[in-house]
Design an enzyme around this catalytic site. Structure first.
Site, PDB file in Angstrom:
ATOM      1  N   GLY A  70      57.844 -43.475 -57.127  1.00 49.93           N
ATOM      2  CA  GLY A  70      57.100 -44.595 -57.523  1.00 49.93           C
ATOM      3  C   GLY A  70      57.734 -45.788 -57.713  1.00 49.93           C
ATOM      4  CB  THR A  71      61.284 -46.316 -59.624  1.00 49.77           C
ATOM      5  OG1 THR A  71      61.008 -45.609 -60.718  1.00 49.77           O
ATOM      6  CG2 THR A  71      62.433 -47.243 -59.608  1.00 49.77           C
ATOM      7  CG  ASN A 152      54.154 -45.506 -68.927  1.00 44.40           C
ATOM      8  OD1 ASN A 152      54.083 -46.828 -68.963  1.00 44.40           O
ATOM      9  ND2 ASN A 152      55.107 -44.820 -69.046  1.00 44.40           N
ATOM     10  CB  SER A 202      55.008 -41.327 -58.401  1.00 41.61           C
ATOM     11  OG  SER A 202      55.926 -40.288 -58.240  1.00 41.61           O
ATOM     12  CG  HIS A 204      56.949 -36.870 -60.409  1.00 40.87           C
ATOM     13  ND1 HIS A 204      57.040 -36.809 -61.823  1.00 40.87           N
ATOM     14  CD2 HIS A 204      56.995 -38.252 -60.022  1.00 40.87           C
ATOM     15  CE1 HIS A 204      57.439 -37.916 -62.198  1.00 40.87           C
ATOM     16  NE2 HIS A 204      57.630 -38.683 -61.252  1.00 40.87           N
ATOM     17  CB  THR A 240      66.219 -38.340 -42.397  1.00 40.87           C
ATOM     18  OG1 THR A 240      67.388 -38.829 -41.513  1.00 40.87           O
ATOM     19  CG2 THR A 240      65.636 -37.069 -42.042  1.00 40.87           C
ATOM     20  CB  CYS A 331      61.451 -44.767 -66.998  1.00 41.07           C
ATOM     21  SG  CYS A 331      60.561 -43.796 -65.711  1.00 41.07           S
TER      22      CYS A 331
END
Length: 386
Positions: A70-71, A152, A202, A204, A240, A331
């Site tokens: 997400g960042t 959040n 994101s 996770h 990749t 974070c």
């Protein structure tokens, strides 16, 4: 028994998601950019994942970009749009003051390079005023407006549905980005109805693997790459692809969207019960953000102020007793500064340092919540412990 109530930081990998990850790795490794059979197999997994995510979000597959999280998705949205628009001062940025650091930090970096940046205040519940955002956008024609779908830390849900009308009423033309990382799987997502241009996710946060992010970029929205090298992700994100992670993350998104309604009912009821028991067990505890039963609140998130406590020290004491929670965003958990979100909501520094975030997940149980209350009671009110 350890109790994990920090699902806004990350969530356990779902068994179905783990199985897909293993299925991808069970085959011969391949680079999706290679033309041979193994490469084609890898490409098929990535293409399938892109289509699954697009269907779940109600958008086109060609509008989905995979990132490292997400960042990166937020950074790519902000910096990519501004870079594509040309001269340093050509595009302004408008954000609420309580956005996630992965929005505020790139906005600050871009401002240091000459882009105007206007921060709009939030109310006492942490919600931005869409009319103020629209007025700011009008002052900066063609601005990039970035508004998080859900906060959040305090769980407040932004009125994104009202933003398009507010922009039209103000006569403001803007590109709109939303950080929807915390909203995915917890709120109905209406990207088309929100009339946005970009949205970040994101995996996770919804039982998927860490290191996989998603950026929805509406067709026709200008976006320049942050990374240069290969032509992956439609030339907008070189590197990749993590094939297994992308395939597994896509399944997590599909499951989270499909289960969102049931999640909201079950986890929301559990969170309301948890708050009722915490408030009864700890005199003076105060719930921050919208009221517990408000539709403008994430169903799983409680941000509780414990007057006189230091949130970081309290997190440590609770951890020693087997309860895992946080003192704000993961974070920023190592920061000595009070939460910028709570400061933006009008709390003073001492109060902002006294808050804990308890965030529930799809597997959280009633028994775990009951035990969590007892641990909190012992830590905050030892004389009342039973």
């Amino acid at each position: 028994m350890r109790i994990y109530l920090d699902h806004n930081a990350t969530t356990p990998l779902r068994p179905e998601v783990r199985e897909r990850w293993l299925e991808v790795h069970a085959g011969r490794p391949g680079n999706p950019s290679s033309p041979h059979a193994s490469g084609r197999r890898a490409r098929d997994w990535v293409d399938r994942a892109r289509e699954e995510v697009a269907r779940a979000l109600g958008v086109e597959a060609g509008e989905i970009l995979f990132t490292s999280g997400g960042t990166e998705a937020n950074n790519l949205a902000l910096a990519g749009v501004l870079a594509a628009r040309g001269a340093p001062a050509a595009t302004a940025i408008v954000t609420p003051a309580a956005e996630h650091s992965s929005v505020l930090a790139p906005a600050a970096a871009l401002a240091a390079r000459g882009h105007p940046w206007e921060r709009v205040g939030v109310d006492a519940q942490g919600r931005p005023d869409v009319r103020a955002l629209a007025a700011a956008a009008r002052r900066h024609p063609g601005a990039l407006v970035s508004v998080g779908a859900a906060n959040n830390e305090v769980g407040s849900v932004a009125p994104l549905g009202a933003l398009p009308a507010a922009l039209r009423a103000a006569g403001a033309a803007a590109i709109v980005h939303t950080d929807a990382v915390q909203a995915l799987g917890r709120l109905p997502l209406a990207l088309r109805e929100w009339e946005g241009d970009l949205a970040s996710f994101s995996t996770h946060k919804v039982g998927g693997p860490p290191g996989i992010g998603i950026l929805w970029c509406r067709a026709g929205t200008p976006l320049a790459p942050l990374f240069h090298g290969g032509g992956q992700e439609h030339g907008r994100r070189a590197g990749t692809e993590d094939v297994a992670g992308i395939a597994a993350g896509a399944l997590a998104v599909v499951l989270a969207v499909a289960e969102q309604g049931d999640y909201r009912v079950r986890v929301g009821a559990l969170a309301r019960t948890l708050w009722a028991e915490v408030s009864a067990a700890v005199p003076g505890a105060r719930l921050l953000g919208p009221p517990i039963d408000a539709p403008e609140r994430l169903p799983n998130t409680l941000c509780v102020l414990f007057p006189g406590e230091d949130g970081r020290m309290l997190v440590t004491r609770l951890d020693l007793d087997g309860l895992e929670v946080s003192a704000g965003s993961a974070c920023a958990s190592g920061s000595l500064e009070p939460s910028h979100v709570l400061l933006a909501m009008g709390l003073d520094a001492a109060a902002a340092r006294a808050a804990l975030r308890l965030s529930l997940g799809r597997d959280t149980t009633r028994a775990e919540c009951t035990q969590a209350v007892e641990i909190l009671r012992k830590a905050v009110c030892p004389s009342r412990a039973t």
